[in-house]
Scaffold this active site. Structure first.
Site, PDB file in Angstrom:
ATOM      1  N   LYS A  42       0.798  -1.200   0.000  1.00  0.00           N
ATOM      2  CA  LYS A  42       0.000   0.000   0.000  1.00  0.00           C
ATOM      3  C   LYS A  42       0.844   1.269   0.000  1.00  0.00           C
ATOM      4  CE  LYS A  42      -2.726  -2.671   3.153  1.00  0.00           C
ATOM      5  NZ  LYS A  42      -2.910  -2.834   4.599  1.00  0.00           N
ATOM      6  N   GLU A  96       7.307   2.547  -5.958  1.00  0.00           N
ATOM      7  CA  GLU A  96       7.411   2.032  -4.592  1.00  0.00           C
ATOM      8  C   GLU A  96       7.765   3.185  -3.654  1.00  0.00           C
ATOM      9  OE1 GLU A  96       6.891  -0.007  -2.364  1.00  0.00           O
ATOM     10  OE2 GLU A  96       8.488  -1.489  -2.051  1.00  0.00           O
ATOM     11  N   ASP A  97       7.384   3.054  -2.381  1.00  0.00           N
ATOM     12  CA  ASP A  97       7.668   4.144  -1.441  1.00  0.00           C
ATOM     13  C   ASP A  97       9.158   4.268  -1.127  1.00  0.00           C
ATOM     14  OD1 ASP A  97       7.742   1.756   0.031  1.00  0.00           O
ATOM     15  OD2 ASP A  97       6.170   2.319   1.438  1.00  0.00           O
ATOM     16  N   ASP A 100      14.988  -0.166   0.519  1.00  0.00           N
ATOM     17  CA  ASP A 100      15.777  -0.364   1.739  1.00  0.00           C
ATOM     18  C   ASP A 100      16.771  -1.507   1.510  1.00  0.00           C
ATOM     19  OD1 ASP A 100      16.673  -0.363   4.360  1.00  0.00           O
ATOM     20  OD2 ASP A 100      14.890  -1.321   5.175  1.00  0.00           O
ATOM     21  N   PHE A 149      14.092   4.866  10.706  1.00  0.00           N
ATOM     22  CA  PHE A 149      12.765   4.423  10.283  1.00  0.00           C
ATOM     23  C   PHE A 149      11.861   5.630  10.080  1.00  0.00           C
ATOM     24  CE2 PHE A 149       8.672   2.292  10.418  1.00  0.00           C
ATOM     25  CZ  PHE A 149       8.944   1.250   9.544  1.00  0.00           C
ATOM     26  N   VAL A 150      11.426   5.810   8.841  1.00  0.00           N
ATOM     27  CA  VAL A 150      10.592   6.970   8.512  1.00  0.00           C
ATOM     28  C   VAL A 150       9.152   6.538   8.217  1.00  0.00           C
ATOM     29  CG1 VAL A 150      12.430   8.508   7.688  1.00  0.00           C
ATOM     30  CG2 VAL A 150      11.435   6.853   6.103  1.00  0.00           C
ATOM     31  N   ARG A 162       0.418   6.288   7.605  1.00  0.00           N
ATOM     32  CA  ARG A 162       0.429   6.479   6.148  1.00  0.00           C
ATOM     33  C   ARG A 162      -0.223   7.808   5.763  1.00  0.00           C
ATOM     34  NH1 ARG A 162       1.766   1.447   3.772  1.00  0.00           N
ATOM     35  NH2 ARG A 162       0.945  -0.377   4.808  1.00  0.00           N
TER      36      ARG A 162
END
Ligand code: IMP
Ligand code: MG
Length: 177
Positions: A42, A96-97, A100, A149-150, A162
């Site tokens: 998502k 994609e967001d 990583d 971690f964002v 989100r």
């Protein structure tokens, strides 16, 4: 919700600039083609809809539901839920967001190539290069973040945050207690 954020990494204005720049770059590079954008759900929402508003060439869109994360650590395994979009002979751009470890996008790219895509490029809002485990690069990168971690603008912690309109670093106490 806002109190859980330690610092802002990208504010709304910066995100708008990034999305506009990426839309222009893609429109130039794919001039004469008709790319198929495949958003990874998502996390690609709201990034992909915002990006598409800045794409000025004909294109189509689809989504792929993939999950790889539990809490703040990548599980390494990816699970595809639902149908795989039809990509035969298409010029695909995966949206994609964040990139990583790279496992998700490596798996998805290989899958779409196996499914017969003509080309597969990758567009990520954020790149976290220090997290990389597999050798993969994105073709379009919005911005870089350090190994923190964002959350926000599609990025979640256990499905939350989100809906933050900006991207920020989550306070450690939120995921350590
Ligand atoms: P990778 O397979 O390790 O590259 O993980 C990519 C996925 O992990 C992304 O689609 C995100 O859903 C998630 N992810 C990685 N880093 C972060 C982060 O800092 N915040 C939220 N989600 C993240
Ligand atoms: Mg995620």
């Amino acid at each position: 919700m806002h109190n859980d954020i330690k610092k802002i990494s990208l504010n709304e204005e910066q995100i708008e600039e990034i999305v506009s720049r990426l839309g222009k770059e893609i429109s130039n590079d794919y001039n004469g083609k008709e790319p198929l954008f495949i958003g990874i759900l998502k996390g690609c929402i709201p990034f992909m809809p915002d990006l598409l508003k800045n794409v000025s060439i004909n294109c189509t869109l689809d989504y792929l539901r993939v999950s790889s994360y539990e809490g703040t650590k990548s599980s390494g395994k990816i699970t595809i839920k639902g149908d795989i979009p039809s990509v035969k002979d298409k010029d695909v751009i995966i949206v994609e967001d964040i990139l990583d470890t790279g496992r998700t996008l490596m798996n998805v790219r290989n899958l779409l190539l196996e499914e017969g895509a003509k080309s597969v490029n990758i567009c990520v809002l954020l790149d976290k290069p220090e997290g990389r485990i597999v050798d993969i690069k994105a073709d379009y990168v919005g911005g870089h973040v350090p190994n923190e971690f964002v959350v926000g603008y599609g990025l979640d912690y256990n499905e939350k945050y989100r809906n933050l309109p900006y991207i920020g670093v989550l306070k450690e106490e939120i995921y350590t207690h």
